[in-house]
Structure formats: structure tokens, C-alpha cells
Design a protein around this motif. Structure first.
Motif, PDB file in Angstrom:
ATOM      1  N   ALA A 115       0.821  -1.211   0.000  1.00 49.17           N
ATOM      2  CA  ALA A 115       0.000   0.000   0.000  1.00 49.17           C
ATOM      3  C   ALA A 115       0.857   1.264   0.000  1.00 49.17           C
ATOM      4  O   ALA A 115       0.706   2.132  -0.846  1.00 49.17           O
ATOM      5  N   LYS A 116       1.750   1.385   0.972  1.00 52.92           N
ATOM      6  CA  LYS A 116       2.589   2.581   1.098  1.00 52.92           C
ATOM      7  C   LYS A 116       4.001   2.162   1.496  1.00 52.92           C
ATOM      8  O   LYS A 116       4.227   1.033   1.896  1.00 52.92           O
ATOM      9  N   ILE A 117       4.911   3.107   1.440  1.00 49.15           N
ATOM     10  CA  ILE A 117       6.266   2.858   1.925  1.00 49.15           C
ATOM     11  C   ILE A 117       6.300   3.315   3.377  1.00 49.15           C
ATOM     12  O   ILE A 117       5.924   4.449   3.697  1.00 49.15           O
ATOM     13  N   SER A 118       6.722   2.425   4.287  1.00 48.08           N
ATOM     14  CA  SER A 118       6.826   2.758   5.703  1.00 48.08           C
ATOM     15  C   SER A 118       8.249   3.200   6.005  1.00 48.08           C
ATOM     16  O   SER A 118       9.206   2.523   5.640  1.00 48.08           O
ATOM     17  N   LEU A 119       8.379   4.341   6.681  1.00 46.57           N
ATOM     18  CA  LEU A 119       9.679   4.834   7.135  1.00 46.57           C
ATOM     19  C   LEU A 119       9.685   4.730   8.655  1.00 46.57           C
ATOM     20  O   LEU A 119       8.745   5.181   9.310  1.00 46.57           O
ATOM     21  N   TYR A 120      10.734   4.147   9.213  1.00 46.12           N
ATOM     22  CA  TYR A 120      10.787   3.932  10.659  1.00 46.12           C
ATOM     23  C   TYR A 120      11.805   4.864  11.306  1.00 46.12           C
ATOM     24  O   TYR A 120      12.985   4.843  10.967  1.00 46.12           O
ATOM     25  N   PHE A 121      11.301   5.667  12.241  1.00 48.09           N
ATOM     26  CA  PHE A 121      12.133   6.588  13.015  1.00 48.09           C
ATOM     27  C   PHE A 121      11.858   6.347  14.490  1.00 48.09           C
ATOM     28  O   PHE A 121      10.950   5.610  14.839  1.00 48.09           O
ATOM     29  N   ALA A 122      12.609   7.013  15.357  1.00 47.24           N
ATOM     30  CA  ALA A 122      12.379   6.891  16.798  1.00 47.24           C
ATOM     31  C   ALA A 122      10.965   7.363  17.135  1.00 47.24           C
ATOM     32  O   ALA A 122      10.580   8.455  16.745  1.00 47.24           O
ATOM     33  N   PRO A 123      10.189   6.536  17.850  1.00 47.54           N
ATOM     34  CA  PRO A 123       8.831   6.951  18.217  1.00 47.54           C
ATOM     35  C   PRO A 123       8.840   7.992  19.332  1.00 47.54           C
ATOM     36  O   PRO A 123       9.765   8.031  20.140  1.00 47.54           O
ATOM     37  N   GLY A 124       7.825   8.814  19.356  1.00 47.69           N
ATOM     38  CA  GLY A 124       7.667   9.778  20.438  1.00 47.69           C
ATOM     39  C   GLY A 124       8.762  10.827  20.493  1.00 47.69           C
ATOM     40  O   GLY A 124       9.027  11.418  21.529  1.00 47.69           O
ATOM     41  N   GLU A 125       9.396  11.051  19.384  1.00 46.44           N
ATOM     42  CA  GLU A 125      10.516  11.980  19.348  1.00 46.44           C
ATOM     43  C   GLU A 125       9.987  13.369  18.972  1.00 46.44           C
ATOM     44  O   GLU A 125       9.315  13.530  17.981  1.00 46.44           O
TER      45      GLU A 125
END
Length: 140
Positions: free
Chosen positions: A79-89
Motif C-alpha cells: 500500500a505505502k512505503i513505511s519509514l521507521y524513526f524513533a517513536p515519540g521523538e
């Protein structure tokens, strides 16, 4: 005991990208691979069956739950490209204002294609996330 599904594997990143069905998504995946590699200085590794991660850190929550995760990463999903970064930043929200067309989840930012976003802002998000996690988990 809870078993983490998303662990670093020895699977080939290139092989994974080559198996992405959409030619446009495959092209975007290669572009993201270059951007993430260049920005982090880390070699791309597969995490679980579908996440391309860069660097790693070990986390431990107050609940006692702990594990390893990539500092940053992405996944060219159907569906989409997921980019993963630090959560809650906190700085992430500020940077995302100038990012371009996207939606967000807890630790993810979703895009349709690289052409929709500002690559310089992406590089800032990557750098910000890596810096934040290295400060939060310094003994890596």
C-alpha cells in the motif's frame, strides 16, 4: 516468553528489493537504500521479513520488556512505503511539517513515493532519529 518477530536476519537486502512487485516501488526502495546508507553510514540489513534497517540499538522498557531494533529503516509495502524513526521523538513533528505528502503512525511515517517528499527533510529525520536513539541508549 514473548518472541520478537523483527530481528536482524542474514537475508539479502538487494534480493528483497528485487522481489518488490511494483517497478516504481522498487525504484523508490533503491533510492531510499542510497539515502539511508549515505545518511547513517550503516550497512543495510534485513529485519524480519520486510524491514530494511540501519544500525541497531538495544532497548529495555520499565516493564522489563527488551529487545533490539534498527536505529532507522524503511519497508516498501504494497500500500505505502513505511519509514521507521524513533517513536515519540519531539523534533520529528517539527520536521514533518516540511516533509511533503505523508501520514504517520506511532513509530512510522508512511509515504506513497519518494517524489512526494523533500529528501533533505528525510535526511534530517534520519539524522535526528539516530542521534536521539544513540543518546537514549548510549552503550551500543
Amino acid at each position: 516468553m514473548y518472541e520478537l518477530k523483527t530481528k536482524e536476519t542474514d537475508n539479502s537486502v538487494i534480493e528483497f528489493i528485487e522481489n518488490v512487485e511494483s517497478p516504481k516501488k522498487r525504484e523508490d526502495a533503491y533510492q531510499l537504500l542510497d539515502i539511508f546508507t549515505e545518511t547513517t553510514g550503516y550497512e543495510a540489513k534485513m529485519w524480519g521479513p520486510s524491514i530494511i534497517g540501519f544500525g541497531a540499538y538495544h532497548y529495555k522498557y520499565e516493564s522489563g520488556h527488551e529487545g533490539d531494533a534498527p536505529l532507522v529503516g524503511f519497508s516498501p509495502r504494497k500500500a505505502k512505503i513505511s519509514l521507521y524513526f524513533a517513536p515519540g521523538e519531539t523534533k520529528r513533528e517539527e520536521l514533518l511539517k516540511d516533509f511533503g505528502k505523508h501520514t504517520t503512525g506511532k513509530g512510522c511515517v508512511y509515504i506513497n513515493k519518494v517524489a512526494d517528499i523533500d529528501v533533505e527533510v528525510l535526511k534530517a529525520l534520519i539524522t535526528q532519529s539516530v542521534t536521539f536513539l544513540k543518546e537514549m541508549y548510549p552503550n551500543q
